[in-house]
Design an enzyme around this catalytic site. Structure first.
Site, short mmCIF file in Angstrom:
data_model
loop_
_atom_site.label_atom_id
_atom_site.label_comp_id
_atom_site.label_asym_id
_atom_site.label_seq_id
_atom_site.Cartn_x
_atom_site.Cartn_y
_atom_site.Cartn_z
N SER A 55 16.06 -19.72 9.25
CA SER A 55 17.26 -20.44 8.81
C SER A 55 18.51 -19.56 8.89
O SER A 55 18.44 -18.34 8.82
CB SER A 55 17.09 -20.92 7.37
OG SER A 55 15.93 -21.72 7.26
N1 SAH Z 1 12.43 -20.85 5.77
C1 SAH Z 1 12.14 -20.45 7.12
C2 SAH Z 1 12.62 -21.51 8.08
C3 SAH Z 1 11.51 -21.98 8.92
S1 SAH Z 1 11.82 -23.43 9.87
C4 SAH Z 1 12.69 -19.08 7.43
O1 SAH Z 1 13.47 -18.55 6.64
O2 SAH Z 1 12.32 -18.53 8.46
C5 SAH Z 1 10.77 -24.61 9.04
C6 SAH Z 1 9.32 -24.26 8.97
O3 SAH Z 1 8.65 -25.37 8.37
C7 SAH Z 1 8.63 -24.03 10.31
O4 SAH Z 1 8.06 -22.75 10.31
C8 SAH Z 1 7.53 -25.12 10.36
O5 SAH Z 1 6.33 -24.67 10.96
C9 SAH Z 1 7.34 -25.43 8.89
N2 SAH Z 1 6.78 -26.73 8.56
C10 SAH Z 1 7.03 -27.94 9.13
N3 SAH Z 1 6.33 -28.92 8.52
C11 SAH Z 1 5.62 -28.31 7.52
C12 SAH Z 1 4.70 -28.79 6.52
N4 SAH Z 1 4.37 -30.07 6.42
N5 SAH Z 1 4.16 -27.88 5.67
C13 SAH Z 1 4.48 -26.56 5.75
N6 SAH Z 1 5.34 -26.06 6.68
C14 SAH Z 1 5.90 -26.93 7.54
#
Ligand code: SAH
Length: 201
Positions: A55
């Site tokens: 993010s």
């Molecule tokens: N907070 C993270 C942002 C990651 S982007 C950071 O700081 O890097 C969003 C993430 O949500 C992705 O890694 C994706 O794999 C995950 N994701 C999507 N659907 C999900 C679900 N149902 N349960 C858990 N993770 C999920």
């Protein structure tokens, strides 16, 4: 942008000093692939593999402010990805329970957190849309992937009384952050800033 300029630019927009200190305490370069380490302090999302992104710092900062964390809070982080957002949250609360659906990312996040010296985050591989009932209730829930229509009911149910949840939600009007509070009388939901996240699966 370098680390100092990023902190200066975020500082000008933030009202909660603790959020800026938390961001200053986390080495973002440890949560991006080595090939992108020179871009680690750009205020943008970056690719972390598996079609996912870390993010944007300004969005992490805004979401952390909205959660109004206290040092004793237990926090659920849905969509832990690189582990960066969880690392920032961990500087302001007691423990972060991260949940990530991509197993490789969950493993990598755990390693990056350990290497950054952060020991109050545990990352589980699983579907975060159902939360983590065995650890509920949480004083705060952070969601980093967009839910269609509304915040998953399972997550709202895992909020403690007085608890706050922030999540991107997509409706016919577009995608925005929703802040949910569990008050003694029930849930209060507010629609806030327009945002863009990957979809919650
Ligand atoms: N907070 C993270 C942002 C990651 S982007 C950071 O700081 O890097 C969003 C993430 O949500 C992705 O890694 C994706 O794999 C995950 N994701 C999507 N659907 C999900 C679900 N149902 N349960 C858990 N993770 C999920």
């Amino acid at each position: 942008m370098d680390r100092e300029s990023l902190l200066r630019s975020l500082g000008a927009r933030l009202s909660d000093e603790r959020v800026l200190s938390a961001i200053a305490a986390v080495p973002r370069e440890r949560f991006v692939p080595p090939s992108l380490s020179t871009a680690a302090y750009h205020d943008t999302p970056l690719r972390i593999g598996h079609g996912q992104t870390i993010s944007q710092p300004a969005v992490v900062a805004r979401m952390c402010e909205l959660l109004e964390l206290a040092p004793t809070d237990r926090v659920l982080d849905v969509g832990t990805g690189s582990g960066y957002h969880a690392a920032v949250l961990s500087r302001m609360c007691q423990h972060v329970f991260g949940i990530e659906i991509e197993e490789q990312l969950a493993l990598r996040a755990s390693r990056s957190l350990l290497r950054a010296g952060i020991d109050n985050v545990t990352v589980t591989h699983g579907d975060g849309a159902s939360g983590l009932p065995e650890q509920a209730p949480f004083e705060a829930i952070n969601v980093a992937a967009t839910a269609a229509g509304q915040v998953p009911a399972a997550l709202e149910q895992q909020l403690a009384v007085g608890g706050r949840l922030v999540a991107p939600v997509a409706t016919s009007q577009g995608e925005c952050l929703v802040l949910v509070r569990r008050l003694p009388g029930g849930l209060r939901r507010e629609q806030l800033d327009a945002v863009r996240f990957v979809a919650l699966r």
